[in-house]
Design a protein around this motif. Structure first.
Motif, PDB file in Angstrom:
ATOM      1  N   LEU A   1      87.119  31.105  22.457  1.00 38.63           N
ATOM      2  CA  LEU A   1      87.965  31.851  21.520  1.00 38.63           C
ATOM      3  C   LEU A   1      87.634  31.577  20.058  1.00 38.63           C
ATOM      4  N   PRO A   2      87.396  30.324  19.647  1.00 39.58           N
ATOM      5  CA  PRO A   2      87.037  30.107  18.238  1.00 39.58           C
ATOM      6  C   PRO A   2      85.794  30.878  17.808  1.00 39.58           C
ATOM      7  N   THR A   3      84.767  30.908  18.692  1.00 38.64           N
ATOM      8  CA  THR A   3      83.546  31.634  18.351  1.00 38.64           C
ATOM      9  C   THR A   3      83.789  33.132  18.310  1.00 38.64           C
ATOM     10  N   VAL A   4      84.605  33.637  19.251  1.00 37.29           N
ATOM     11  CA  VAL A   4      84.951  35.068  19.246  1.00 37.29           C
ATOM     12  C   VAL A   4      85.633  35.436  17.937  1.00 37.29           C
ATOM     13  N   TRP A   5      86.573  34.591  17.503  1.00 40.70           N
ATOM     14  CA  TRP A   5      87.290  34.888  16.267  1.00 40.70           C
ATOM     15  C   TRP A   5      86.405  34.739  15.030  1.00 40.70           C
ATOM     16  N   ALA A   6      85.493  33.777  15.072  1.00 42.73           N
ATOM     17  CA  ALA A   6      84.542  33.651  13.970  1.00 42.73           C
ATOM     18  C   ALA A   6      83.707  34.922  13.861  1.00 42.73           C
ATOM     19  N   GLY A   7      83.316  35.478  15.021  1.00 40.94           N
ATOM     20  CA  GLY A   7      82.562  36.727  15.021  1.00 40.94           C
ATOM     21  C   GLY A   7      83.377  37.890  14.494  1.00 40.94           C
ATOM     22  N   LEU A   8      84.664  37.955  14.866  1.00 43.47           N
ATOM     23  CA  LEU A   8      85.525  39.045  14.385  1.00 43.47           C
ATOM     24  C   LEU A   8      85.720  38.978  12.872  1.00 43.47           C
TER      25      LEU A   8
ATOM     26  N   LEU B   1      82.943  21.619   8.063  1.00 46.75           N
ATOM     27  CA  LEU B   1      83.817  21.918   9.197  1.00 46.75           C
ATOM     28  C   LEU B   1      83.123  22.902  10.129  1.00 46.75           C
ATOM     29  N   THR B   2      83.103  22.558  11.415  1.00 46.91           N
ATOM     30  CA  THR B   2      82.559  23.494  12.394  1.00 46.91           C
ATOM     31  C   THR B   2      83.639  24.489  12.808  1.00 46.91           C
ATOM     32  N   ILE B   3      83.218  25.530  13.504  1.00 49.26           N
ATOM     33  CA  ILE B   3      84.160  26.539  13.997  1.00 49.26           C
ATOM     34  C   ILE B   3      85.206  25.896  14.893  1.00 49.26           C
ATOM     35  N   GLU B   4      84.765  25.026  15.792  1.00 46.41           N
ATOM     36  CA  GLU B   4      85.690  24.378  16.731  1.00 46.41           C
ATOM     37  C   GLU B   4      86.678  23.480  15.996  1.00 46.41           C
ATOM     38  N   GLU B   5      86.217  22.744  15.004  1.00 48.04           N
ATOM     39  CA  GLU B   5      87.087  21.808  14.291  1.00 48.04           C
ATOM     40  C   GLU B   5      88.164  22.516  13.480  1.00 48.04           C
ATOM     41  N   ALA B   6      87.848  23.710  12.980  1.00 49.51           N
ATOM     42  CA  ALA B   6      88.763  24.394  12.074  1.00 49.51           C
ATOM     43  C   ALA B   6      89.714  25.352  12.772  1.00 49.51           C
ATOM     44  N   ALA B   7      89.488  25.632  14.045  1.00 46.46           N
ATOM     45  CA  ALA B   7      90.255  26.668  14.737  1.00 46.46           C
ATOM     46  C   ALA B   7      91.668  26.225  15.067  1.00 46.46           C
ATOM     47  N   ALA B   8      92.560  27.200  15.129  1.00 48.78           N
ATOM     48  CA  ALA B   8      93.923  26.970  15.592  1.00 48.78           C
ATOM     49  C   ALA B   8      93.907  26.750  17.104  1.00 48.78           C
ATOM     50  N   PRO B   9      95.026  26.336  17.704  1.00 51.30           N
ATOM     51  CA  PRO B   9      95.073  26.146  19.165  1.00 51.30           C
ATOM     52  C   PRO B   9      94.696  27.414  19.921  1.00 51.30           C
ATOM     53  N   ASP B  10      94.118  27.245  21.107  1.00 50.47           N
ATOM     54  CA  ASP B  10      93.667  28.395  21.893  1.00 50.47           C
ATOM     55  C   ASP B  10      94.799  29.369  22.214  1.00 50.47           C
ATOM     56  N   SER B  11      96.000  28.847  22.400  1.00 52.94           N
ATOM     57  CA  SER B  11      97.129  29.738  22.707  1.00 52.94           C
ATOM     58  C   SER B  11      97.393  30.701  21.554  1.00 52.94           C
ATOM     59  N   SER B  12      97.282  30.204  20.326  1.00 52.45           N
ATOM     60  CA  SER B  12      97.464  31.067  19.157  1.00 52.45           C
ATOM     61  C   SER B  12      96.312  32.060  19.034  1.00 52.45           C
ATOM     62  N   LEU B  13      95.098  31.590  19.284  1.00 52.12           N
ATOM     63  CA  LEU B  13      93.935  32.464  19.179  1.00 52.12           C
ATOM     64  C   LEU B  13      94.014  33.601  20.196  1.00 52.12           C
ATOM     65  N   LEU B  14      94.461  33.294  21.416  1.00 50.19           N
ATOM     66  CA  LEU B  14      94.560  34.318  22.444  1.00 50.19           C
ATOM     67  C   LEU B  14      95.634  35.338  22.098  1.00 50.19           C
ATOM     68  N   PHE B  15      96.768  34.866  21.610  1.00 49.86           N
ATOM     69  CA  PHE B  15      97.850  35.774  21.217  1.00 49.86           C
ATOM     70  C   PHE B  15      97.390  36.715  20.102  1.00 49.86           C
ATOM     71  N   LEU B  16      96.703  36.175  19.103  1.00 54.10           N
ATOM     72  CA  LEU B  16      96.221  36.989  17.991  1.00 54.10           C
ATOM     73  C   LEU B  16      95.098  37.927  18.414  1.00 54.10           C
ATOM     74  N   LEU B  17      94.301  37.500  19.392  1.00 55.99           N
ATOM     75  CA  LEU B  17      93.194  38.336  19.855  1.00 55.99           C
ATOM     76  C   LEU B  17      93.700  39.616  20.489  1.00 55.99           C
ATOM     77  N   VAL B  18      94.816  39.545  21.195  1.00 61.51           N
ATOM     78  CA  VAL B  18      95.399  40.746  21.800  1.00 61.51           C
ATOM     79  C   VAL B  18      95.733  41.769  20.709  1.00 61.51           C
ATOM     80  N   GLY B  19      96.337  41.294  19.623  1.00 60.29           N
ATOM     81  CA  GLY B  19      96.645  42.200  18.513  1.00 60.29           C
ATOM     82  C   GLY B  19      95.398  42.761  17.868  1.00 60.29           C
ATOM     83  N   ALA B  20      94.371  41.916  17.720  1.00 60.34           N
ATOM     84  CA  ALA B  20      93.128  42.369  17.096  1.00 60.34           C
ATOM     85  C   ALA B  20      92.441  43.434  17.931  1.00 60.34           C
TER      86      ALA B  20
END
Length: 334
Positions: free
Chosen positions: A5-12, A286-305
């Motif tokens: 998810l962090p990499t997916v969001w970095a790409g978005l 900071l790497t993508i993994e280090e800076a990302a929010a929790p996966d649960s938040s990323l998944l919730f936001l990804l649905v909206g995106a």
């Protein structure tokens, strides 16, 4: 296989930033070119060419900034303090530019004032975007996940060069856009400026590309250590291909080809930045993994995106389709 998810969001977010650069870049470029077209009639045609789409283009800036705050809050909290001044100046430039864009149509006496405001707002916004990019490439001083640098760390010779590069690059996009959307003498003048800014942009890309690897050992190893060093051949070849397409289109009186070639220069340059940065989101800090929010938040936001991004793409594409073709010099959008 689980989704990264962090990499997916970095790409978005990278996609949103790139969409902003290539879409808002050409309308900022039109404003940057204003002093070189002194005729009010020409300036009216120039602004009419971007009037249906210019404000919609900035949707991607909002999406990228909002997504960064929600998905990579540590980046938002550390990078923004380092770049407060250029970001504030960029936003002020965009605001003043937007006001000038509308007000220039409502007055004759103050038309030159608002035309100057449109030019200054466009140029300042572009320059500050380049300054912020240069400061980010240099690296942000972060200690214990907090910004530890000074107020003026963003202002360096390298960031000034990247700022100038973005201004010249946007001017190239603006000139090729006018070559696509206008005709007659205005188009011929735009084509001439596209050749000038094209040469200047390629020179600045070369300077920044040769300078960047010596800023950080991370960049140097990325570009000159096998197998990543293969990109040191691929990226210049792609840039050369875009440059050739740009030259061919401008010298053969093509209308769409130069604009696509100029966009290609930006896309390839942006890809080069991605190659330099990955897996960092704040270079060397900071790497993508280090800076990302929790996966649960990323998944919730990804649905909206997944709902929002296709909608934005659809109405953006529809707007460009409806207002395709040359601008009629005898009719106005306003």
């Amino acid at each position: 296989m689980p989704i990264d998810l962090p990499t997916v969001w970095a790409g978005l977010i990278a996609f949103a930033v790139l969409a902003y650069v290539v879409l808002d870049g050409f309308d900022l470029g039109v404003g940057i070119l204003f002093p070189f077209f002194p005729s009010r009639h020409d300036r009216n045609i120039m602004t009419n060419s971007i009037a249906p789409v210019w404000d919609g283009n900035e949707t991607w800036l909002v999406l990228g900034g909002g997504g960064l705050m929600a998905v990579f809050p540590v980046v938002y909290a550390t990078v923004l303090p380092a770049l407060y001044m250029p970001i504030i100046l960029m936003l002020l430039g965009l605001v003043f530019r937007g006001v000038a864009f509308e007000f220039r149509w409502r007055t004759v006496r103050w038309a030159n004032f608002w035309d100057t405001g449109f030019w200054i707002g466009s140029t300042v916004s572009a320059f500050m975007q380049g300054i912020a990019l240069g400061a980010l490439v240099q690296g942000i001083n972060i200690v214990d996940r907090e910004y530890a640098g000074g107020w003026w760390d963003w202002l360096t010779p390298f960031s000034i060069v990247t700022g100038l590069s973005v201004v010249i690059g946007y001017a190239l996009l603006g000139a090729t856009w006018l070559n696509l959307k206008t005709g007659g003498k205005l188009q011929a003048t735009a084509r001439r400026y596209a050749m000038i800014t094209g040469v200047a942009m390629l020179g600045l890309i070369g300077i920044v590309s040769l300078w960047s690897p010596f800023i950080s050992i991370v960049y140097f190893e990325r570009w000159f250590t096998f197998p990543a060093s293969l990109f040191s051949y691929i990226v210049p070849l792609l840039l050369a291909g875009c440059a050739l397409a740009l030259w061919h289109g401008l010298t053969r009186d093509k209308h769409l080809q130069p604009f696509l070639a100029a966009l290609g220069l930006f896309v390839v340059s942006f890809a080069g930045l991605g190659i330099s940065f990955y897996p960092y989101i704040v270079p060397t800090a900071l790497t993508i993994e280090e800076a990302a929010a929790p996966d649960s938040s990323l998944l919730f936001l990804l649905v909206g995106a997944l709902v929002l991004v296709p909608i934005i793409l659809a109405y953006t594409g529809y707007a460009y389709w409806v207002f395709r073709g040359k601008v009629d010099p005898d009719e106005g959008y306003h």
